[in-house]
Design an enzyme around this catalytic site. Structure first.
Site, PDB file in Angstrom:
ATOM      1  N   GLY A   1       7.674  -3.655   4.014  1.00 63.90           N
ATOM      2  CA  GLY A   1       8.470  -4.314   5.059  1.00 63.90           C
ATOM      3  C   GLY A   1       8.472  -3.527   6.330  1.00 63.90           C
ATOM      4  CB  THR A   2       7.124  -0.289   7.492  1.00 68.46           C
ATOM      5  OG1 THR A   2       5.636  -0.466   6.993  1.00 68.46           O
ATOM      6  CG2 THR A   2       7.505   0.804   6.401  1.00 68.46           C
TER       7      THR A   2
ATOM      8  CB  THR B   1       6.289   2.114   2.909  1.00 66.57           C
ATOM      9  OG1 THR B   1       5.092   1.936   2.393  1.00 66.57           O
ATOM     10  CG2 THR B   1       6.685   3.578   2.995  1.00 66.57           C
TER      11      THR B   1
END
Length: 269
Positions: free
Chosen positions: A212-213, A210
């Protein structure tokens, strides 16, 4: 004669570089390409970063940030701006002054810590975030760690998200998205301007990749605003895009891999 193509909406990201390509400027530009806008960038810092964490960070001088911004905006114009890593008070204040003089919606991702817990914002810059940056934001998108940094509110449930939103709005953004993905259960985000409330729910995908969300969500919101969408519409569309990107996230390196910014493009083939 051939008709020249129309100029797409232009979205500017003001953020740091992630050498691993999963977050920061790289994630922002990938999101913008995937969502059909022209991405432009102002680099604020260089990081040595991979799936295991941040091994080093080097801030650019304020005059270099200011020159990049003026170079792009004065010549090309801008339809929306997204901010990310602004590691010092000097950079926060420089960027806030530039944004205050720009007639475009602004999405502020008040980056404080990386996915791996690495500090990306100096403690002495917090007051500048509160008093200079947040007041120029159309939308602010803090996660729960950043909420605690900025407001002192520790969120453990949905009622706490509402308290945190009230405290964040007190610093001046028109809208705030409190990202509740770190709470137990299915992810829920709260979007509010103090009068309207929108609870945005999505299934939790069994995928640890995950990285860079937060950058991706803020950039996707900026893309929607650049297209003329209102804030609730832009945030809902961005949430759907990020949920799909998380589902398609992939292992890269020995740690936390990135979300897949191109998932919609591949699904359309």
């Amino acid at each position: 004669m051939p008709i020249p193509p129309a100029v797409p909406p232009r979205v500017l990201t003001v953020a740091g570089s992630d050498s691993g390509g999963g977050a920061g400027i790289q994630a922002d530009l990938k999101t913008m390409l995937a969502l059909g806008v022209h991405g432009m960038s102002v680099l604020t810092a260089v990081t040595a970063q991979n799936s295991l964490g941040v091994q080093g960070a080097w801030e650019l001088p304020a005059e270099a940030v200011r020159a990049q911004y003026r170079s792009v905006v004065d010549d090309m114009g801008v339809s929306a701006v997204k901010t990310g890593m602004l590691s010092s008070a000097a950079l926060v204040e420089t960027v806030a002054a530039l944004l205050a003089a720009t007639d475009a919606p602004v999405v502020v991702d008040p980056v404080g810590v990386s996915k791996h817990g690495d500090a990306l914002l100096a403690a002495e810059a917090l007051e500048s975030v509160r008093t200079r940056l947040l007041p120029v934001a159309t939308v602010a998108t803090p996660n729960l760690d950043e909420v605690a940094q900025i407001t002192g509110v520790t969120v453990t449930d949905e009622a706490g998200m509402r308290r945190a939103a009230d405290r964040m709005l007190g610093h001046g953004p028109r809208w705030v998205v409190i990202k509740g993905g770190h709470l137990p259960g299915d992810p829920v985000d709260l979007l509010t301007d103090g009068s309207q409330e929108h609870w945005l729910r999505a299934p939790r995908h069994d995928n640890r990749h995950t990285h860079g969300t937060g950058c991706t969500l803020a950039s996707a919101i900026a893309c929607g605003l650049a297209r003329g969408q209102d804030v609730p519409t832009a945030v809902r569309a961005a949430k759907a895009y990020v949920t799909g990107a998380i589902a398609a996230g992939f292992a890269l390196g020995a740690g936390i891999g990135p979300v897949d910014h191109g998932w919609q493009l591949r699904n359309a083939r």
